[in-house]
Design a protein around this motif. Structure first.
Motif, PDB file in Angstrom:
ATOM      1  N   GLU A   1      12.238  -1.380   6.399  1.00  0.00           N
ATOM      2  CA  GLU A   1      10.797  -1.278   6.366  1.00  0.00           C
ATOM      3  C   GLU A   1      10.068  -2.822   6.211  1.00  0.00           C
ATOM      4  O   GLU A   1       9.203  -3.002   6.673  1.00  0.00           O
ATOM      5  N   LEU A   2      10.700  -3.413   5.468  1.00  0.00           N
ATOM      6  CA  LEU A   2      10.174  -4.821   4.975  1.00  0.00           C
ATOM      7  C   LEU A   2      10.114  -5.564   6.557  1.00  0.00           C
ATOM      8  O   LEU A   2       8.987  -6.346   6.827  1.00  0.00           O
TER       9      LEU A   2
ATOM     10  N   THR B   1       9.397  -4.566   9.430  1.00  0.00           N
ATOM     11  CA  THR B   1       8.411  -3.912  10.065  1.00  0.00           C
ATOM     12  C   THR B   1       7.009  -4.063   9.941  1.00  0.00           C
ATOM     13  O   THR B   1       6.103  -3.918  10.474  1.00  0.00           O
ATOM     14  N   GLU B   2       7.036  -4.713   8.672  1.00  0.00           N
ATOM     15  CA  GLU B   2       5.746  -5.015   8.016  1.00  0.00           C
ATOM     16  C   GLU B   2       4.990  -6.305   8.612  1.00  0.00           C
ATOM     17  O   GLU B   2       5.796  -7.174   9.364  1.00  0.00           O
ATOM     18  N   GLN B   3       3.777  -6.196   8.820  1.00  0.00           N
ATOM     19  CA  GLN B   3       3.121  -7.452   9.592  1.00  0.00           C
ATOM     20  C   GLN B   3       3.186  -8.708   9.062  1.00  0.00           C
ATOM     21  O   GLN B   3       3.654  -9.645   9.719  1.00  0.00           O
ATOM     22  N   HIS B   4       3.256  -8.699   7.568  1.00  0.00           N
ATOM     23  CA  HIS B   4       3.719  -9.936   7.030  1.00  0.00           C
ATOM     24  C   HIS B   4       4.681  -9.629   5.727  1.00  0.00           C
ATOM     25  O   HIS B   4       4.196  -9.641   4.897  1.00  0.00           O
ATOM     26  N   PRO B   5       5.847  -9.439   6.132  1.00  0.00           N
ATOM     27  CA  PRO B   5       6.723  -9.148   5.089  1.00  0.00           C
ATOM     28  C   PRO B   5       6.937 -10.565   4.187  1.00  0.00           C
ATOM     29  O   PRO B   5       6.757 -11.486   4.413  1.00  0.00           O
TER      30      PRO B   5
END
Length: 93
Positions: free
Chosen positions: A48-49, A51-55
């Motif tokens: 999940e982290l 795939t975030e735009q700005h992890p």
């Protein structure tokens, strides 16, 4: 939480090819069930982290370290179990 245990076992099966036979064996140390579950949850959160735009890179690092730590504990438990198929660390083709 059986779902997470199985998911964690399968993920470890992929990550630890030398231990595949042991991970498939019916006889395993009981502690592994909790580790399988923790591994599945950590791996899901890490994905999940990532795939975030700005992890948050600190969190990504923490989950990567936690996942590698669980892998090491699993390897240690599987290697230390006497009379278990886990001691057969021959790679599976």
């Amino acid at each position: 939480m059986q779902k997470f245990r199985e998911l964690g076992r399968r993920r470890l099966w992929v990550r630890l090819p030398k231990f595949r036979r042991a991970l498939e064996a019916d006889v395993r140390p009981a502690e592994l069930n909790d580790l399988f579950e923790a591994y599945a949850l950590a791996a899901e959160r890490l994905e999940e982290l990532q795939t975030e735009q700005h992890p948050d890179q600190c969190l990504v690092f923490e989950y990567e370290v936690a996942s590698r730590g669980i892998e090491e504990v699993v390897k240690s438990l599987l290697t230390a179990t006497p009379g278990n198929a886990a001691n057969n660390t021959t790679p599976v083709a």
